[in-house]
Design a protein around this motif. Structure first.
Motif, PDB file in Angstrom:
ATOM      1  N   ALA A  31      84.595  61.158  20.687  1.00 55.24           N
ATOM      2  CA  ALA A  31      85.235  60.454  21.803  1.00 55.24           C
ATOM      3  C   ALA A  31      84.191  59.916  22.781  1.00 55.24           C
ATOM      4  N   GLU A  32      83.119  60.646  22.964  1.00 57.34           N
ATOM      5  CA  GLU A  32      82.077  60.164  23.869  1.00 57.34           C
ATOM      6  C   GLU A  32      81.411  58.909  23.304  1.00 57.34           C
ATOM      7  N   ALA A  33      81.268  58.851  21.989  1.00 58.55           N
ATOM      8  CA  ALA A  33      80.624  57.702  21.361  1.00 58.55           C
ATOM      9  C   ALA A  33      81.593  56.564  21.070  1.00 58.55           C
ATOM     10  N   VAL A  38      89.029  57.050  19.547  1.00 59.06           N
ATOM     11  CA  VAL A  38      89.479  58.449  19.538  1.00 59.06           C
ATOM     12  C   VAL A  38      90.579  58.678  20.567  1.00 59.06           C
ATOM     13  N   CYS A  39      90.425  58.150  21.767  1.00 59.45           N
ATOM     14  CA  CYS A  39      91.437  58.361  22.805  1.00 59.45           C
ATOM     15  C   CYS A  39      92.734  57.627  22.458  1.00 59.45           C
ATOM     16  N   SER A  40      92.636  56.468  21.841  1.00 65.01           N
ATOM     17  CA  SER A  40      93.844  55.761  21.394  1.00 65.01           C
ATOM     18  C   SER A  40      94.570  56.563  20.319  1.00 65.01           C
ATOM     19  N   LEU A  41      93.816  57.192  19.439  1.00 63.56           N
ATOM     20  CA  LEU A  41      94.407  58.047  18.411  1.00 63.56           C
ATOM     21  C   LEU A  41      95.148  59.217  19.051  1.00 63.56           C
ATOM     22  N   HIS A  42      94.524  59.875  20.010  1.00 63.55           N
ATOM     23  CA  HIS A  42      95.180  61.000  20.678  1.00 63.55           C
ATOM     24  C   HIS A  42      96.423  60.549  21.435  1.00 63.55           C
TER      25      HIS A  42
END
Length: 88
Positions: A31-33, A38-42
């Motif tokens: 998520a940092e990279a 990743v945040c859209s997936l969550h």
């Protein structure tokens, strides 16, 4: 569901808008990279889970890393998240 995917989440906090605090992102390094992905997936996982149960709330947005290990999922009434009925 949040526990099953690895988050340490807290109870709904009633601020001006209700939020669910999400701690210890299970994909933090990714998520940092690749925050957008990743945040859209969550966010999609949370939205999908709430649509599968008769939840009175939906998720408007996810604010990633408001603190080093804290994200906030902002909630609103579920009827604001339902697609309009094309038959109506």
């Amino acid at each position: 569901m949040l526990t099953d995917v690895g988050f340490a989440h807290g109870p709904v906090e009633h601020r001006p808008d209700p939020v669910v605090p999400l701690r210890h992102c299970p994909l933090r390094e990714g998520a940092e990279a690749h925050r957008d992905t990743v945040c859209s997936l969550h966010l999609g996982l949370i939205r999908g889970a709430l649509k599968e149960v008769p939840a009175p709330l939906g998720v408007d947005r996810l604010d990633p890393f408001v603190e080093p290990s804290l994200c906030l999922a902002h909630l609103s009434p579920a009827d604001e998240h339902r697609a309009p009925d094309p038959a109506a």
